[in-house]
Design an enzyme around this catalytic site. Structure first.
Site, short mmCIF file in Angstrom:
data_model
loop_
_atom_site.label_atom_id
_atom_site.label_comp_id
_atom_site.label_asym_id
_atom_site.label_seq_id
_atom_site.Cartn_x
_atom_site.Cartn_y
_atom_site.Cartn_z
N ASP A 56 0.58 -1.00 0.13
CA ASP A 56 -0.33 -0.39 -0.08
C ASP A 56 0.84 1.35 -0.05
OD1 ASP A 56 -1.88 1.72 0.01
OD2 ASP A 56 -2.93 0.68 1.65
N ARG B 98 0.14 4.17 -0.12
CA ARG B 98 -0.97 5.78 0.15
C ARG B 98 -0.24 6.58 1.59
NH1 ARG B 98 -6.92 2.55 -0.03
NH2 ARG B 98 -5.96 1.12 1.01
#
Length: 357
Positions: A289, A291
C-alpha cells in the site's frame, strides 16, 4: 518537482542532486534506443538500473532487506533489457548481472521515488554525471536544458505537498442522497494534484465528526467496476453521513492504493494471471500500500476537525491519522456485500492486509 516529474513521464532525463554524487535519471519504462544513446553520451560511466529491493529480489538479484537495489551488468544494458528488468513478467536475468544495495535516502533511492511520484513503474535508469559536471551540476544541466531536482526534495515531497495544502475552491453541489453538500478543493503549493473534501450537512468542529477517507478509484467510482468495492463504499459513505446528519468525506488522489491508474491496470492483468492484489503490487515493485495519510490529516485540520469517528475497515487508516495528530474516537465499520468478481480481492484484504469485515 513538477518539471522533473513531467520530464520523466515523457521519457526525458533529469539530474538528481545531493551535493556529492549527482545522477542522470530516466524512467526505465519510457526508455528507447535513441534516448539511451543520448544518455550514454552524457554519462561518465555505464548505465545501471535502480529498482526497489522488492523488485530486485523477484529477479533473484538481491537478498538483503534494503529499500533500493542498483542493478548492473558486465555488458552494456540495452533498452529492451532495461524495460524487461523493470516490467512484470517471467524475465530473469542470465549470467553477468549483479545488484548493490542502497538506502532510500541516496540519489538512487530518490530516483526510484521520483518514478513513484510520477506514477510510473518504480525503476529508473541512472548514471553518474561526467567529472566536469559533478563540480557544478546546476550549470551543466542548465546548459543542456535538463531539469534538475534535489534528492532531499524528492524524498520529502509527499510530506511537503501535504503540509502546504490550501483550499482553492468550493461550491454547493447537491448529491443523490445528500442534497446539502459542499465540495472543497485543496491544492499543494507546487500546483500538484488536488484532493477534495465533501462536507455534508453542518458538522460541528467541537464534536467528533463522522468521516470517511476514500481513495479515488476511476474504475469503481465512475464506471461501476465489480473488481473492487470502491463504488459501493463511496456512495454508501455519502448516504451514511447524510443519514447521520453531518460529516465529511475526503476524496484523496491516491488511485490504486497510491500507485496510479496505469499501474493499477497492470496489477489487474497480473491478478488475471493468478496473483492476488498484494502480490500483484509487489510484482510491479511497489509496497502493499503506497498511500500516505498526511494530506487527509492536514485537510481535516484546515476544516477545523481534530477528532473523527472514522468509517473504515482498515486499521492502518486509524493508526496513520493518529500518527498525524488526528484523534480517532471510534472506528465505524463500513462493509458491503461481495460479488463473484471482487470476492478474492476482499479476502486478500482481510487475510493479508488486516482489514476488518
Amino acid at each position: 518537482m513538477d518539471r522533473a516529474t513531467a520530464e520523466v513521464r515523457r521519457g526525458g532525463m533529469v539530474v538528481v542532486m545531493d551535493g556529492t554524487a549527482p545522477l542522470l535519471v530516466m524512467a526505465a519504462e519510457a526508455v528507447t534506443p535513441g534516448t539511451l544513446e543520448t544518455m550514454t553520451g552524457l554519462a561518465a560511466d555505464d548505465l545501471r538500473l535502480a529498482v526497489t529491493a522488492r523488485r530486485a529480489r523477484l529477479l533473484d538479484l538481491a537478498a538483503e532487506e534494503t529499500e533500493v537495489a542498483v542493478i548492473g551488468a558486465d555488458h552494456p544494458l540495452d533498452a529492451a533489457t532495461l524495460r524487461a528488468l523493470a516490467e512484470p513478467g517471467e524475465t530473469r536475468p542470465k549470467n553477468g548481472f549483479s545488484a548493490e544495495s542502497r538506502a532510500l535516502d541516496t540519489p538512487a533511492g530518490a530516483a526510484v521515488q521520483l518514478m513513484k511520484i510520477a506514477r510510473l513503474l518504480p525503476a529508473a535508469v541512472i548514471a553518474p554525471l561526467p567529472t566536469e559536471a559533478a563540480a557544478d551540476p546546476v550549470d551543466w544541466a542548465l546548459a543542456r536544458d535538463i531539469p534538475r531536482v534535489a534528492a532531499a526534495d524528492v524524498l520529502g515531497y509527499e510530506e511537503t505537498a501535504a503540509r502546504t495544502l490550501m483550499m482553492v475552491g468550493e461550491a454547493q453541489v447537491p448529491l443523490e442522497g445528500a442534497e446539502n453538500a459542499r465540495i472543497l478543493a485543496f491544492r499543494p503549493a507546487d500546483g500538484g494534484t488536488e484532493h477534495l473534501a465533501i462536507l455534508i450537512g453542518e458538522p460541528k468542529p467541537d464534536a467528533p465528526v463522522l468521516a470517511r477517507l476514500h481513495s479515488e478509484c476511476f474504475t469503481g467510482d465512475l464506471l461501476g467496476s465489480l473488481r473492487c468495492d470502491c463504488g459501493d463504499q463511496l456512495r454508501g459513505a455519502i448516504e451514511a453521513i447524510a443519514k447521520d446528519g453531518a460529516g465529511v468525506l475526503l476524496y484523496l488522489a491516491q488511485e490504486g492504493r497510491g500507485i496510479g491508474l496505469v499501474n493499477k491496470l497492470r496489477a489487474y492483468t497480473l491478478q488475471d494471471q493468478g496473483y492476488d492484489t498484494i502480490d500483484a503490487n509487489r510484482q510491479l515493485g511497489f509496497d502493499d500500500d503506497e498511500r500516505i495519510y498526511a494530506p487527509a490529516a492536514e485537510m481535516l485540520r484546515k476544516l477545523g476537525f481534530g477528532r473523527v469517528r472514522l468509517m473504515t475497515n482498515n486499521p492502518l487508516k486509524v493508526e496513520q491519522l493518529a500518527r498525524h495528530g488526528v484523534e480517532v474516537t471510534e472506528r465505524v465499520p463500513h462493509v458491503f456485500p461481495s460479488n463473484p468478481h471482487n470476492l478474492r480481492y476482499l479476502q486478500a484484504k482481510q487475510t493479508r492486509s488486516g482489514h476488518l469485515f
